[in-house]
Design an enzyme around this catalytic site. Sequence first.
Site, PDB file in Angstrom:
ATOM      1  N   ASP A 182      11.629 -27.749   4.569  1.00 60.43           N
ATOM      2  CA  ASP A 182      11.204 -26.313   4.892  1.00 60.43           C
ATOM      3  C   ASP A 182      11.346 -26.173   3.186  1.00 60.43           C
ATOM      4  O   ASP A 182      12.344 -26.541   2.396  1.00 60.43           O
ATOM      5  CB  ASP A 182      12.333 -25.229   5.113  1.00 60.43           C
ATOM      6  CG  ASP A 182      11.937 -23.683   4.848  1.00 60.43           C
ATOM      7  OD1 ASP A 182      10.296 -22.975   4.565  1.00 60.43           O
ATOM      8  OD2 ASP A 182      13.037 -22.739   4.175  1.00 60.43           O
ATOM      9  N   ASP A 205      11.937 -22.905   0.333  1.00 57.46           N
ATOM     10  CA  ASP A 205      12.429 -22.062  -0.239  1.00 57.46           C
ATOM     11  C   ASP A 205      13.513 -22.246   0.537  1.00 57.46           C
ATOM     12  O   ASP A 205      13.974 -21.176   1.839  1.00 57.46           O
ATOM     13  CB  ASP A 205      11.330 -20.088  -0.136  1.00 57.46           C
ATOM     14  CG  ASP A 205      10.119 -20.522  -1.022  1.00 57.46           C
ATOM     15  OD1 ASP A 205      10.353 -21.564  -1.646  1.00 57.46           O
ATOM     16  OD2 ASP A 205       9.366 -19.849  -0.836  1.00 57.46           O
ATOM     17  N   ASN A 215       6.477 -21.239   4.947  1.00 57.55           N
ATOM     18  CA  ASN A 215       5.359 -19.581   4.564  1.00 57.55           C
ATOM     19  C   ASN A 215       5.138 -19.108   3.726  1.00 57.55           C
ATOM     20  O   ASN A 215       6.542 -19.533   3.071  1.00 57.55           O
ATOM     21  CB  ASN A 215       6.568 -18.861   6.219  1.00 57.55           C
ATOM     22  CG  ASN A 215       5.863 -19.356   7.543  1.00 57.55           C
ATOM     23  OD1 ASN A 215       4.990 -20.268   7.884  1.00 57.55           O
ATOM     24  ND2 ASN A 215       7.172 -18.851   8.137  1.00 57.55           N
ATOM     25  N   CYS A 240       1.582 -22.105   4.945  1.00 57.76           N
ATOM     26  CA  CYS A 240       0.356 -21.060   5.634  1.00 57.76           C
ATOM     27  C   CYS A 240       0.303 -20.274   4.489  1.00 57.76           C
ATOM     28  O   CYS A 240       1.470 -19.258   4.454  1.00 57.76           O
ATOM     29  CB  CYS A 240       1.360 -20.755   6.716  1.00 57.76           C
ATOM     30  SG  CYS A 240       0.593 -19.300   7.647  1.00 57.76           S
ATOM     31  N   HIS A 292      -1.095 -17.235   5.294  1.00 58.90           N
ATOM     32  CA  HIS A 292      -0.922 -16.107   5.961  1.00 58.90           C
ATOM     33  C   HIS A 292       0.064 -14.810   6.605  1.00 58.90           C
ATOM     34  O   HIS A 292       1.751 -15.582   6.398  1.00 58.90           O
ATOM     35  CB  HIS A 292      -1.890 -16.483   7.610  1.00 58.90           C
ATOM     36  CG  HIS A 292      -2.799 -17.069   7.115  1.00 58.90           C
ATOM     37  ND1 HIS A 292      -2.796 -18.757   8.043  1.00 58.90           N
ATOM     38  CD2 HIS A 292      -3.916 -17.022   6.500  1.00 58.90           C
ATOM     39  CE1 HIS A 292      -3.594 -19.214   7.889  1.00 58.90           C
ATOM     40  NE2 HIS A 292      -4.635 -17.878   7.491  1.00 58.90           N
ATOM     41  N   CYS A 332      -0.901 -21.510  12.106  1.00 59.79           N
ATOM     42  CA  CYS A 332       0.164 -22.251  10.922  1.00 59.79           C
ATOM     43  C   CYS A 332       1.542 -21.108  10.907  1.00 59.79           C
ATOM     44  O   CYS A 332       2.450 -22.574  10.906  1.00 59.79           O
ATOM     45  CB  CYS A 332      -0.667 -22.455   9.949  1.00 59.79           C
ATOM     46  SG  CYS A 332      -1.642 -21.340   9.214  1.00 59.79           S
ATOM     47  N   ARG A 333       2.380 -20.558  11.090  1.00 58.37           N
ATOM     48  CA  ARG A 333       3.209 -19.320  10.580  1.00 58.37           C
ATOM     49  C   ARG A 333       3.764 -19.739  11.309  1.00 58.37           C
ATOM     50  O   ARG A 333       4.390 -19.640  12.959  1.00 58.37           O
ATOM     51  CB  ARG A 333       2.320 -18.266   9.599  1.00 58.37           C
ATOM     52  CG  ARG A 333       3.400 -17.362   9.380  1.00 58.37           C
ATOM     53  CD  ARG A 333       3.382 -16.199   9.186  1.00 58.37           C
ATOM     54  NE  ARG A 333       4.439 -14.948   9.110  1.00 58.37           N
ATOM     55  CZ  ARG A 333       5.030 -14.922   7.523  1.00 58.37           C
ATOM     56  NH1 ARG A 333       4.695 -15.811   6.861  1.00 58.37           N
ATOM     57  NH2 ARG A 333       6.331 -14.282   7.308  1.00 58.37           N
TER      58      ARG A 333
END
Length: 629
Positions: free
Chosen positions: A252, A254, A295, A333, A335, A354-355
């Site tokens: 990931d 952040d 994301n 992603c 979105h 995808c999120r």
Amino acid sequence: MVTNAYILCGGKGTRMGELAYNLPKPMLPLMGKPVLEHIINQCVQNGINRIHLITGFLSNVIEEYFKDGNNWNVEIQYFREAEPLGTTGAFKVLEAELPEIFWVFYGDVVFDVDLKRMYDFHKAKKARMTIAVHPNDHPYDSDLIETELSDRVIQVHPKPHAPELRVRNLVNAALYLVEKEVIHYLPTGKSDWGRHQLPKLCKELPIYAWRTAEYIKDMGTPDRIQKVEADLKAGKPQRRNLRQMQKAIFLDRDGVLNEDNDLIHRPEQLKVFPFAAEAVRKINQSDYLAISVTNQSVVARGLTDEAGLNRIHAELDFQLAEGHAYLDDLYYCPHHPDKGFEGEVVELKIECECRKPKPGMLLKAAERYNIDLKESWIIGDRESDIEAGKSAGCTTAGVMTGNGLKNTRIAPDFTFYSVAEAVEYILNEPHKTLAEDLFKKIQNLSKQPYVIAIAGNTGTGKSTLATYIQRHLRKNGLSVLKVELDHWILAPEKRSSAHDLHEIYQINRLEKDLKEFLEGKSVTPTGYQRNPTWKIAPPMYQLTSETDVVIVEGIVALMLKNLVDIYDWKLFCAVSEETFYKNLYQLNRWKGRTDGEIERMIRLRKSSEYDVIEKQANLADSVIWNDKN
């Protein structure tokens, strides 16, 4: 498939010093063979059987060795430059006889690549020329390729770069697929692809960048040729070829790689953690791919666009590169499902695949890089990361940085303080030998279930060890059930009346429940939450006739006097005093306690808990030291 390759072999190898004094650089020995022979062998593996060697300095040495290519089952032709023409000049001379499409390789670049993937990309994009690009750990002294989101090349940045340059870490790997039409745009005479022509050509023709994580190395200096030889001896190039199944550590962004500064939408807001580059560099040096999956609803929210997000990721690449690290790829992603906000991009406010917590980005990466997801990991700081990883079939590691897994309803397989600690554990596998020895010990035993107890103080690695053993034995075909004694701990609000560990752990109930569990009854504990914000439902433990191994894990595992005799193997986890207190502070800060509160807690528990548990080491068959230093 393209069957013609032109290999540039005319360089003098001035950077090689005395190594290339009497040899053209492509003839330098590598694992007992000339570098050029390794390249020709790669051509053969990729179905390329017509090879054109463009020679110059000491060309007779090359011609005498390779002759017509019959020994390699290829047809070799030669073009000898009367004077150096750079890397493009010979193509202009040969223009009339060139095939409609051909490969261009450099005689000092060793590679092991599935070229069909690059060819398929080239055809799908309807490119006139495709450049293989990859990230590396020294982009600051490499030629960088800047692309649109579609992968079309929009600019080439030859080295050296201006200090303020911020573009993605996409290095020209000096491996090209070229349509004959491109040669029309080249000048007559001496010139170079990278420095002179590509910056012009990308303005006039559809040139695309094909990103790969496969092995492509320039061995143009003495230290680099030594590194390439070491890689070949270790089999790394072959393992990285995308014909082979890969494994990845998904990261990931952040809260894992960088500080989570709430909806980062400008490059200057991004601050990579001090320990992140070293962690990623260690992945780069391993057999794992380092792929970020993130994301980024800032795009759907209208805080930036995808070009702006690309600039943020250029900053991420730059900060990682300062620590000689790189991401093999990054998926995002853009979105967000919630609609009706001012400034939002309506077409991106959708339910997508995808999120995270959906596994779409991981599945896309797996298809692109031929990744075995069951052999891969995801490291994240949120429930959505853990859920996405589990849905994809990865092993999951939660970290205490960033969001710190707040409010999660799904426990990760492993919990670590940071990405650095997680990567260290994944790559080093400190419990591998112990788990292998255990499997050998129990695989032929008739007793079922085999019961293992793992005790030790808070923060000494009990849970990590128990999970590793469980997963290792399961991979070897055993049915393993792990019982976590922490689930019997009284909730914090009920502890005021508890006098000691026996009451805090409800040991009378615990012994009764475990006895019934081992008799075949189902048991559901109270379900203590490791972090106060967690909302994980308590497990239901049920022994079956198929259960081969039971692992009883918790600080009081060896204090259960009515059960100690049934354990087949008793382990006690320990760390140095320095590590113990460091872990206590990290763990309790993660739980939300201040340093003052932690200090008071330590004083209260020193004699009533920590010292009491430490004495249980005498009851163990083995003491496992889990210091990370």
